[in-house]
Scaffold this motif. Structure first.
Motif, mmCIF file in Angstrom:
data_model
loop_
_atom_site.group_PDB
_atom_site.id
_atom_site.type_symbol
_atom_site.label_atom_id
_atom_site.label_comp_id
_atom_site.label_asym_id
_atom_site.label_seq_id
_atom_site.Cartn_x
_atom_site.Cartn_y
_atom_site.Cartn_z
ATOM 1 N N GLY A 1 0.910 -1.319 -0.144
ATOM 2 C CA GLY A 1 -0.132 -0.078 0.046
ATOM 3 C C GLY A 1 0.877 1.262 0.092
ATOM 4 N N ASP A 2 2.132 1.198 -0.548
ATOM 5 C CA ASP A 2 2.938 2.261 -0.421
ATOM 6 C C ASP A 2 3.221 2.967 -1.705
ATOM 7 O OD1 ASP A 2 3.715 2.073 2.234
ATOM 8 O OD2 ASP A 2 5.432 1.000 1.976
ATOM 9 N N ALA A 3 2.192 2.476 -2.848
ATOM 10 C CA ALA A 3 2.230 2.901 -4.114
ATOM 11 C C ALA A 3 1.296 4.345 -4.321
ATOM 12 C CB ALA A 3 2.282 1.884 -5.056
ATOM 13 N N ASP A 4 2.013 5.198 -4.964
ATOM 14 C CA ASP A 4 1.232 6.341 -5.465
ATOM 15 C C ASP A 4 1.062 6.137 -7.000
ATOM 16 O OD1 ASP A 4 3.665 7.102 -6.273
ATOM 17 O OD2 ASP A 4 3.847 8.430 -5.067
ATOM 18 N N THR A 5 0.481 7.078 -7.941
ATOM 19 C CA THR A 5 0.237 6.823 -9.267
ATOM 20 C C THR A 5 1.484 6.902 -9.733
ATOM 21 O OG1 THR A 5 -0.297 9.132 -9.500
ATOM 22 C CG2 THR A 5 -2.251 7.699 -9.432
ATOM 23 N N ARG A 6 2.334 7.914 -9.356
ATOM 24 C CA ARG A 6 3.586 7.934 -10.024
ATOM 25 C C ARG A 6 4.619 6.561 -9.975
ATOM 26 N NH1 ARG A 6 8.659 8.718 -8.691
ATOM 27 N NH2 ARG A 6 8.122 8.417 -6.592
#
Ligand SMILES: Cc1cc2nc3c(=O)[nH]c(=O)nc-3n(C[C@H](O)[C@H](O)[C@H](O)COP(=O)(O)O)c2cc1C
Ligand code: SF4
Ligand code: SF4
Lengths: 451, 76
Positions: free
Chosen positions: A375-380
């Motif tokens: 859950g550490d991901a962003d759209t970048r």
């Protein structure tokens, strides 16, 4: 034999039906009939000796090559390539050749080759011997994982027994190789038999052009060879009585994950996947998605997968393939992203680290994916991940990165809802639950060495 | 030049991925067909070498320090 189907072998009520045994079985006939591995006497009672040609081969394709072509047999080692075409190419090359029987089964979920070699070793050895005669080979090399020491002994014993009875015309050498994901790739086997590392080699030359000792080398999966041994005896028309015109014969599949009776089953090509799950006594809980082919395979949503026929063309329509015959059911409650992250870490650890795009790309894709699972991901990060996944295919000496790319890409597609959840709210509870797929410890890879 | 024209479209660019160590010389000499990834390894945009790029492709082949690049005449 706890890994094959748990149902006990049928008793005398079952009627002998030529080369076809209970439940339409062929390769597993003996096992389903007697409940024990077939030794040489039993094998000879059932099938007689392998029908080896009387005369030495000329550089032309003989009757067996034609029969295999007409039968439509395809390779069971992963790529489902037409076996007859490979046989013909090697047979038509003048001069001596070599046969490698690939019994490495590096795919961690698969058990079919181990089961086949344990239960019907002489069917595989017949196939290797017959293929050797058909292509004019001087020797056969049977490559097995040395982690399966009992299996290596079992096969070496079977070969010795055959030698005493003068069954094979050419020597069959049984080898134990390092058991790693890419040590079983065709060019790795050639390199190892030639005295080198079991790591893939650049092509060309392909093994059929220049393989063991520089000779044209036929590399076939052990299940493929066992089918060939039956085609040599009963013919192409018989082979086609199972399966469908475009997907003939039977095939071994390993059912794993959320099914009540996981194990290895023999089934007609093109059997609907839902039916296969039923043969494994049905889902053990609600299934959300299936992994088809193996770790280098594709995720498919359960709704789509259950109605699909397990055959190359049908699977290709949803971007999947039969691969090593693996069907792993993922429960709906499980986190497909976390499962995929673990498999990618394993595949990254199993790169042979020879090609830049694989050496650098696989670990970064695995790390990005682990971030997604946590859950550490962003759209970048997701954009970067998509770009990196897209750059894996076709950029290695072997197709190892292609498999990892397919797995990662299908996971992002099939688990898109979970992905949105992970990004918005952090990992789901399932991500920290006990994993479903049993993935070997990636750190164990290097302990095997390459030689 | 006539050689390149008659051969147009039948030449293929191949990279030995094991030999290649990411020098990137090829991408400089043949940017039309070769880009580089974030680590400096080549991304082949198209393996078909059009006739007008054949000379550049051959130069790139010659400049690759580890002989990882090849241009081959396609069979059939
Ligand atoms: C990374 C990788 C791993 C492979 N592992 C196996 C394996 O464990 N067993 C196998 O039979 N083929 C494996 N293959 C496929 C072999 O390279 C080869 O195509 C196959 O043994 C040919 O036999 P077939 O035509 O009977 O399928 C692998 C391929 C790749 C790219
Ligand atoms: S693609 Fe990866 S696994 Fe295959 S030879 Fe190259 S480094 Fe090894
Ligand atoms: S010049 Fe040669 S070594 Fe350098 S990136 Fe291109 S192919 Fe690879």
């Amino acid at each position: 034999m706890t890994e094959t189907q748990s149902s006990s072998p049928p008793s005398a009520a079952c009627v002998l039906d030529g080369p076809t045994g209970p439940y339409g079985s062929r390769l597993l006939y003996g096992w389903l009939r007697t409940g024990s591995p077939a030794d040489l006497d039993e094998h000879l009672d059932r099938y007689g000796p392998p029908p080896l040609p009387r005369t030495a081969r000329r550089p032309t394709a003989g009757p067996l090559v034609r029969a295999v072509e007409e039968a439509g047999l395809t390779g069971r080692g992963g790529a489902a390539f037409p076996t007859g075409r490979k046989l013909r190419t090697v047979a038509e090359t003048p001069g001596p050749a070599v046969v490698i029987a690939n019994g490495m089964e590096s795919e961690p979920v698969s058990r079919k080759d181990k089961i086949l070699l344990s239960l019907a070793p002489h069917l595989v050895l017949d196939g290797a011997s017959l293929a050797a005669a058909a292509v004019g080979a001087e020797a056969v090399h049977l490559c097995l994982p040395r982690t399966r020491a009992g299996l290596v002994r079992h096969l070496a014993g079977a070969v010795d027994e055959r030698r005493l009875r003068g069954i094979d015309r050419v020597p069959i050498h049984v080898h134990g190789l390092p058991h790693r994901y890419v040590s079983s790739e065709a060019t790795s086997l050639v390199r190892w038999v030639n005295g080198g590392d079991a790591r893939p080699a650049s092509t060309p030359p392909r093994p059929f052009e220049q393989g063991v000792g520089g000779l044209p080398t036929l590399v076939d999966n052990v299940e493929t060879l066992a089918h060939l041994a039956l085609i040599a005896r009963y013919g192409a028309d018989w082979f086609r009585t199972a399966g469908r015109p475009g997907a003939p014969g039977t095939t071994l599949v390993t059912l794993a994950g959320a099914v009540r009776a996981p194990g290895v089953y023999e089934t007609p090509m093109g059997t609907p996947i839902g039916e296969l799950v039923d043969r494994a006594e049905g889902p053990s809980e609600e299934i959300g998605a299936l992994l088809l082919g193996g770790f280098f395979g594709s995720w498919v949503p359960a709704e789509t997968a259950m109605g699909l026929s397990f055959a190359k063309n049908d699977l290709a329509a949803v971007g999947a393939g039969p691969g090593a015959g693996v069907i792993a059911a993922l429960p709906r409650r499980a986190c497909g992203l976390a499962e995929t992250a673990r498999v990618l870490a394993y595949l990254a650890a199993h790169s042979a680290r020879q090609c830049g795009p694989c050496t650098m790309g696989l670990p970064t894709v695995a790390e990005d994916f682990a971030a997604v699972a946590r859950g550490d991901a962003d759209t970048r990060l997701l954009d970067r991940l998509a770009g990196r996944i897209g750059l894996l295919s076709g950029r290695g000496a072997c197709r190892h990165p292609d498999g990892a790319s397919r797995l990662a890409a299908t996971a992002l597609r099939v688990f898109a809802d979970d992905l949105r959840q992970h990004i918005r709210r952090g990992p789901c509870a399932a991500a920290s639950r006990k994993p479903v797929l049993s993935v070997p410890d990636p750190a164990a890879a290097d302990a095997q060495g390459w030689r | 030049m006539s050689d390149a024209q008659t051969a147009s479209g039948v030449h293929t660019l191949l990279i030995d991925r094991i030999a290649c160590d990411g020098h990137g010389a090829c991408a400089e000499l043949l940017p039309e067909l070769i880009g580089l990834d974030e680590w400096g390894y080549p991304i082949v945009r198209s393996t078909d070498v059009p006739g007008e790029l054949l000379d550049h492709a051959r130069r790139a082949v010659a400049e690759c320090p580890v002989l990882a690049l090849r241009v081959e005449q396609k069979h059939r």
